[in-house]
Design a protein around this motif. Structure first.
Motif, PDB file in Angstrom:
ATOM      1  N   VAL A  38      60.165  -4.237  21.797  1.00 24.07           N
ATOM      2  CA  VAL A  38      59.877  -2.894  21.272  1.00 24.07           C
ATOM      3  C   VAL A  38      58.640  -2.939  20.374  1.00 24.07           C
ATOM      4  N   GLN A  39      58.584  -3.935  19.499  1.00 21.68           N
ATOM      5  CA  GLN A  39      57.430  -4.024  18.595  1.00 21.68           C
ATOM      6  C   GLN A  39      56.135  -4.238  19.369  1.00 21.68           C
ATOM      7  N   ASP A  40      56.228  -4.920  20.509  1.00 19.00           N
ATOM      8  CA  ASP A  40      55.016  -5.160  21.319  1.00 19.00           C
ATOM      9  C   ASP A  40      54.548  -3.897  22.032  1.00 19.00           C
ATOM     10  N   ILE A  41      55.513  -3.124  22.542  1.00 17.39           N
ATOM     11  CA  ILE A  41      55.118  -2.010  23.416  1.00 17.39           C
ATOM     12  C   ILE A  41      54.966  -0.681  22.655  1.00 17.39           C
ATOM     13  N   LEU A  42      55.620  -0.558  21.507  1.00 19.11           N
ATOM     14  CA  LEU A  42      55.640   0.743  20.826  1.00 19.11           C
ATOM     15  C   LEU A  42      54.252   1.290  20.466  1.00 19.11           C
ATOM     16  N   PRO A  43      53.309   0.472  19.943  1.00 19.75           N
ATOM     17  CA  PRO A  43      51.977   1.021  19.664  1.00 19.75           C
ATOM     18  C   PRO A  43      51.336   1.646  20.905  1.00 19.75           C
ATOM     19  N   ASP A  44      51.519   1.000  22.073  1.00 11.61           N
ATOM     20  CA  ASP A  44      50.961   1.561  23.308  1.00 11.61           C
ATOM     21  C   ASP A  44      51.636   2.878  23.670  1.00 11.61           C
ATOM     22  N   LEU A  45      52.954   2.928  23.457  1.00  9.05           N
ATOM     23  CA  LEU A  45      53.686   4.160  23.772  1.00  9.05           C
ATOM     24  C   LEU A  45      53.232   5.316  22.872  1.00  9.05           C
ATOM     25  N   TYR A  46      53.111   5.026  21.571  1.00 14.98           N
ATOM     26  CA  TYR A  46      52.654   6.058  20.636  1.00 14.98           C
ATOM     27  C   TYR A  46      51.255   6.542  21.026  1.00 14.98           C
ATOM     28  N   ALA A  47      50.380   5.595  21.334  1.00 19.03           N
ATOM     29  CA  ALA A  47      48.999   5.943  21.692  1.00 19.03           C
ATOM     30  C   ALA A  47      48.994   6.803  22.949  1.00 19.03           C
ATOM     31  N   SER A  48      49.808   6.408  23.922  1.00 17.76           N
ATOM     32  CA  SER A  48      49.837   7.158  25.176  1.00 17.76           C
ATOM     33  C   SER A  48      50.408   8.556  24.964  1.00 17.76           C
ATOM     34  N   LEU A  49      51.478   8.642  24.158  1.00 13.08           N
ATOM     35  CA  LEU A  49      52.074   9.963  23.885  1.00 13.08           C
ATOM     36  C   LEU A  49      51.073  10.860  23.158  1.00 13.08           C
ATOM     37  N   GLU A  50      50.326  10.264  22.222  1.00 14.39           N
ATOM     38  CA  GLU A  50      49.316  11.043  21.498  1.00 14.39           C
ATOM     39  C   GLU A  50      48.257  11.575  22.453  1.00 14.39           C
ATOM     40  N   GLU A  51      47.831  10.711  23.362  1.00 19.37           N
ATOM     41  CA  GLU A  51      46.814  11.127  24.340  1.00 19.37           C
ATOM     42  C   GLU A  51      47.360  12.250  25.226  1.00 19.37           C
ATOM     43  N   LEU A  52      48.617  12.103  25.637  1.00 17.87           N
ATOM     44  CA  LEU A  52      49.237  13.139  26.478  1.00 17.87           C
ATOM     45  C   LEU A  52      49.314  14.469  25.717  1.00 17.87           C
ATOM     46  N   THR A  53      49.675  14.393  24.430  1.00 19.41           N
ATOM     47  CA  THR A  53      49.784  15.617  23.623  1.00 19.41           C
ATOM     48  C   THR A  53      48.419  16.295  23.504  1.00 19.41           C
ATOM     49  N   ILE A  54      47.379  15.473  23.289  1.00 17.20           N
ATOM     50  CA  ILE A  54      46.022  16.036  23.177  1.00 17.20           C
ATOM     51  C   ILE A  54      45.625  16.699  24.495  1.00 17.20           C
ATOM     52  N   ARG A  55      45.914  16.009  25.596  1.00 21.87           N
ATOM     53  CA  ARG A  55      45.558  16.566  26.914  1.00 21.87           C
ATOM     54  C   ARG A  55      46.358  17.846  27.194  1.00 21.87           C
ATOM     55  N   ARG A  56      47.630  17.854  26.761  1.00 24.43           N
ATOM     56  CA  ARG A  56      48.439  19.050  26.990  1.00 24.43           C
ATOM     57  C   ARG A  56      47.903  20.219  26.159  1.00 24.43           C
ATOM     58  N   GLY A  57      47.399  19.882  24.946  1.00 27.67           N
ATOM     59  CA  GLY A  57      46.775  20.915  24.109  1.00 27.67           C
ATOM     60  C   GLY A  57      45.633  21.589  24.842  1.00 27.67           C
ATOM     61  N   ARG A  58      44.847  20.800  25.560  1.00 26.97           N
ATOM     62  CA  ARG A  58      43.715  21.365  26.326  1.00 26.97           C
ATOM     63  C   ARG A  58      44.227  22.273  27.439  1.00 26.97           C
ATOM     64  N   GLN A  59      45.309  21.845  28.094  1.00 28.54           N
ATOM     65  CA  GLN A  59      45.866  22.666  29.174  1.00 28.54           C
ATOM     66  C   GLN A  59      46.457  23.967  28.618  1.00 28.54           C
ATOM     67  N   ASP A  60      47.099  23.864  27.451  1.00 27.17           N
ATOM     68  CA  ASP A  60      47.697  25.059  26.842  1.00 27.17           C
ATOM     69  C   ASP A  60      46.631  26.082  26.477  1.00 27.17           C
TER      70      ASP A  60
END
Lengths: 240, 646
Positions: free
Chosen positions: B256-278
């Motif tokens: 979890v400690q290894d993968i979580l930073p990547d997950l957070y980063a990816s979720l943040e990117e998805l949220t930013i991209r969704r903001g553009r779509q919205d």
């Protein structure tokens, strides 16, 4: 041999601590009841509830302060209570009444803080506003503290000068009663503040106007303060 | 309004989101009257995929969080250094971003399976613990586990529960009094009810047990032999499963400690991209054009235009106009960086309306001054300053803590200055215990309360009149001359004239008859204007003004309270220490605890009352607030950084 002056001074200290502790106790009790209800549902709100519970405690601290200052001025801690004139005892009673009675403002503060606990539990962003509304009701206690200190300082009792005239000292009880009894207006103010917190929780923009409503009850406390200052002025305490 | 060719749509949205200075509004309600010819065109496939993937990822993160090391809570959290690791943002197109997210979700599946396995282990552990508990109970009264349940001719039931009244026994004997035995055993805090009888009564007896809240103890198939022997086997199984749980948990925590930073980063990117779509829902399109409309500060328009020009390679148009008062204009503060932390204190009251003066520049310095005067202890000021420096050093990267740290730092410095002037160093600690007289003392509140009393009233007069002056300026600016005269100018006449009359009445000064008449006429005139403009409420304006003015004496009261309580603590410390040499250490501990308590309670009081003097007495003269917050179309990056930031 303990004189009447020392006895009256002790009564003054007792009035200050005793009355303000009753007010603070009721106020803290009101908040505590609301806080218990909140933490039974949401234990993580304990810290927030504790801050609100601490707000009405200030009156007891002010009462304690005046009580200690009276006892210290009278030499109760150093065994020098023998030569206290009766007039100084009446000054202590005046100061004790001013602070002690004004300490009942904690009841109003408790009512407001209870509303603050309940609404902050639902909306954490209400914390700051809840604390501000609760603090508004402390004004009466601050006026009581101010008049008590002024009575002790201007008569010279605080600095160990025991030459105050007996008639002046008895007259000062009027000043103490004026500001002390006017302090009860905080109960009405607490009710307004409680509703103000609810209104602000519903509509953030209501804060400014709700504070104005809350401040209206304070007018009567200001009447008390004004009369207390005029009494002190009339008795020559402000003359150089 | 901004228009670009459709081919520049994505780059434009990315640029605007990166700039973060524009609030996009729905173009269908456009004041440019072009909404009817436009269609909005969010890509529903991409939007659905973004939403679905982000939701899935959010769920994965939620299930991973319990495996992170526990964060400290309360005050400890304040001094816990935050993890500010940021990964480079994905610069790829939206499909690649989604594919990367899908890959991460796939990689997380192994950990999720591990979590499921861990749950099974934990359930098995709970089952074994229950069996061990039951074996411990029945071991005393049943020789063989096989005896429990039904046999060829008889049954044996053992149940857990309370039968202190003997009600079960009575009910069971009603079924058959001759061939049934019921006995109750007290096993520590629990009661065991044992019943033996003929096989045909088993079901009825079991029913009676359950109806009286007694739960029959049953063991899984294959359990046999003495309960004590079986107990040892179960204990061995328990220790084995505990080892499995510990190993699995440690492995999951590491993964979890290894993968979580990547997950957070990816979720943040998805949220930013969704903001553009919205945002596309608010935008408009023609066959070739892509259009957006929004609010931007006038001074940001040139920068915006230059960015749009650069992004669209000159294939754009940008049209702007000033806002009008009847529009729903969002409001953002425009203060220098050192003032920005204090904006939160203004917002706590109300955000300014559009075109209303922002009180923060007046508010911040006076707030600090009032705080310093009310707390009035340089020792406490040093403690606050040190705490603020610690917060800034440890949590300075978090905007919320940075703002709090800056406010505390300024408040601490203000308190050091004002406390030095008032001679407060943890009350009278230096003079009482070390015989040191604090330097630079100008006003000691306990020795000269009248000086501070007058000082507070003078400060109040200046502060209230500053508020009236700002209101006057505002009314003149909007050409409301009548209001300016009725609500502000008369106070500037009334105050000095009334002061002269009062001073003469009390005999402090002697005025010439002409001056006295002029002052009397001025007061009379102002009162007429006041009652004419406000009716009977004019009386409350007078008492309200008086109340506001006297309210400033709380500066003295709070200064006295801080000094007085600190002095009391020092006095009690001295009394404890002088009672016996053995009480020296307890006396020092009492002093530290007492001073800490006084610092906490008086700091809270000083903050609140300094705020109150502004919110009620000062703002009441010129400020109502109620503006809508400016919500920019902005990238909110916490776990990632753009190429420029990198």
């Amino acid at each position: 041999m303990i004189g009447t002056g020392a006895v009256l001074m002790a009564i003054g200290a007792g009035l200050s601590v005793g009355f303000s502790a009753v007010g603070a106790g009721i106020g803290v009790g009101i908040v505590g009841a609301a806080a218990s209800g909140v933490i039974s549902e949401r234990p993580e709100k304990f810290g927030m509830a504790l801050v609100f519970s601490a707000i009405p405690q200030t009156q007891a601290i002010y009462g304690l302060l005046i009580g200690i200052l009276i006892l210290q001025s009278g030499g109760f801690f150093s065994g020098g209570t023998q030569d206290i004139p009766v007039s100084v005892g009446f000054v202590a009673i005046a100061a004790g009444l001013a602070m002690g009675l004004a300490g009942f403002s904690a009841i109003g503060q408790g009512i407001a803080a209870a509303s603050g606990v309940a609404h902050t539990a639902e909306k954490p962003e209400m914390f700051g506003k809840g604390v501000v509304f609760s603090a508004v009701c402390e004004t009466q206690a601050i006026y009581g503290l101010l008049v008590a200190i002024l009575i002790l300082a201007l008569t010279g009792v605080l600095s160990g000068d025991f030459t105050v005239d007996i008639n002046v000292a008895i007259g000062l009880i009027g000043a103490g009663l004026a500001v002390g009894l006017a302090g009860f207006s905080a109960i009405g103010q607490g009710i307004t503040c409680s509703a103000g917190i609810a209104a602000t929780a519903k509509n953030t923009d209501a804060l400014g106007r709700s504070l104005v409503f809350a401040a209206m009850s304070e007018t009567f406390a200001i009447f008390g303060l004004l009369i207390a200052i005029l009494i002190m002025f009339g008795l020559g305490l402000f003359s150089v | 309004m901004i228009g670009v060719h459709q081919s520049w749509r994505e780059p434009l949205l990315s640029t605007l989101q990166n700039m973060g200075e524009v609030e996009i509004i729905d173009i269908k309600q456009s004041s440019f009257d072009c909404g009817s010819i436009l269609s909005s065109s969010p890509d529903s496939y991409i939007l659905d995929r973004l939403t679905h993937t982000a939701f899935k990822m959010d769920q994965i993160i939620e299930s991973f969080i319990p495996f992170l090391p526990k964060k400290p809570s309360g005050i400890k959290n304040l001094f816990e250094k935050p993890d500010d690791t940021r990964l480079p943002a994905s610069g790829s197109d939206i499909t690649q971003t989604l594919d990367q997210a899908d890959n991460l979700i796939e990689s997380s599946q192994g950990i999720l399976n591990g979590i499921e396995l861990l749950k099974e282990y934990s359930e098995e552990k709970s089952r074994i613990e229950v069996i061990i508990g039951n074996l411990g109970l029945v071991g005393e009264i049943v020789p063989n586990i096989c005896d429990i349940g039904l046999s060829t001719f008889i049954f044996l039931i053992v149940g857990k529960g309370d039968d202190s009244t003997g009600e079960i026994g009575r009910s069971v004997y009603e079924v058959s009094s001759d061939e049934i035995i019921v006995k109750t055993y007290q096993m520590g805090s629990e009661s065991l009810v044992l019943c033996i009888g003929m096989r045909e009564y088993f079901w009825r007896v079991e029913e009676i047990f359950k109806s009286h809240g007694v739960t029959p103890i049953l063991f899984p198939e294959g359990y046999k032999g003495k309960p004590t022997e079986q107990l040892n086997i179960e204990r061995e199984r328990l220790s084995q499963i505990q080892v499995l749980i510990d190993d699995k948990k440690a492995a999951i925590q590491k993964q979890v400690q290894d993968i979580l930073p990547d997950l957070y980063a990816s979720l943040e990117e998805l949220t930013i991209r969704r903001g553009r779509q919205d945002i596309l829902k608010k935008a408009g399109s023609t066959r070739d054009m892509f259009l957006l409309e929004g609010w931007v500060r006038h001074k940001d328009t040139p920068v915006l235009e230059s960015l749009v020009r650069k992004t669209s390679q000159d294939e754009y148009f940008l049209s702007s106009r000033p806002a009008t008062a009847d529009e729903d204009v969002p409001v953002r503060y425009d203060n220098p960086s050192w003032l920005r932390p204090f904006e939160i204190l203004t917002t706590t009251f109300a955000r300014p309306r559009y075109n209303e003066i922002d009180p923060t520049p007046f508010f911040a310095p006076v707030f600090l001054f009032f705080f310093g005067m009310m707390l009035g202890d340089a020792g406490y000021g040093f403690v606050i300053t040190l705490a603020s420096l610690l917060i800034l050093r440890i949590k300075g990267t978090d905007p919320m803590y940075r703002d709090m740290g800056i406010i505390l730092l300024c408040a601490g410095v203000a308190d050091i200055i004002c406390g030095t002037i008032q001679g407060g160093w943890f009350g009278d600690l230096p003079s009482k215990f070390f015989g040191v007289t604090p330097p630079f003392v100008l006003i000691d509140p306990l020795k000269s309360p009248i000086v501070l009393f007058l000082f507070a009233l003078i400060i109040g007069t200046i502060h209230i009149n500053l508020g009236i002056l700002i209101a006057l300026w505002e009314n003149i600016r909007i050409q409301a001359y009548k209001t300016a005269f009725q609500d502000q100018v008369i106070w500037f006449i009334l105050q000095p004239a009334a002061a002269l009359l009062i001073a003469t009445f009390f005999g402090w000064i002697t005025l010439t008859t002409n001056l006295l008449l002029m002052a009397g006429f001025a007061v009379g005139f102002c009162l007429v204007v006041l009652f004419y403009s406000r009716g009977p409420m004019g009386f409350f304006s007078l008492t309200g003004f008086l109340g506001d003015w006297l309210s400033y004496v709380r500066i003295l009261a709070l200064a006295l309270a801080t000094g007085g309580i600190a002095m009391t603590i020092n006095l009690l410390t001295e009394m404890i220490a002088s009672a016996s040499p053995y009480l020296l250490i307890p006396a020092i501990i009492f002093c530290i605890l007492g001073q800490t308590f006084n610092l906490a309670i008086q700091t809270l009081g000083s903050v609140i009352h300094a705020l109150r003097l502004h919110y009620i007495e000062f703002f009441g003269k010129f400020y109502s607030g109620g503006g809508r917050s400016f919500i920019p179309f902005k990238e909110d990056r916490r776990y990632t950084m753009t190429r420029e930031e990198n």
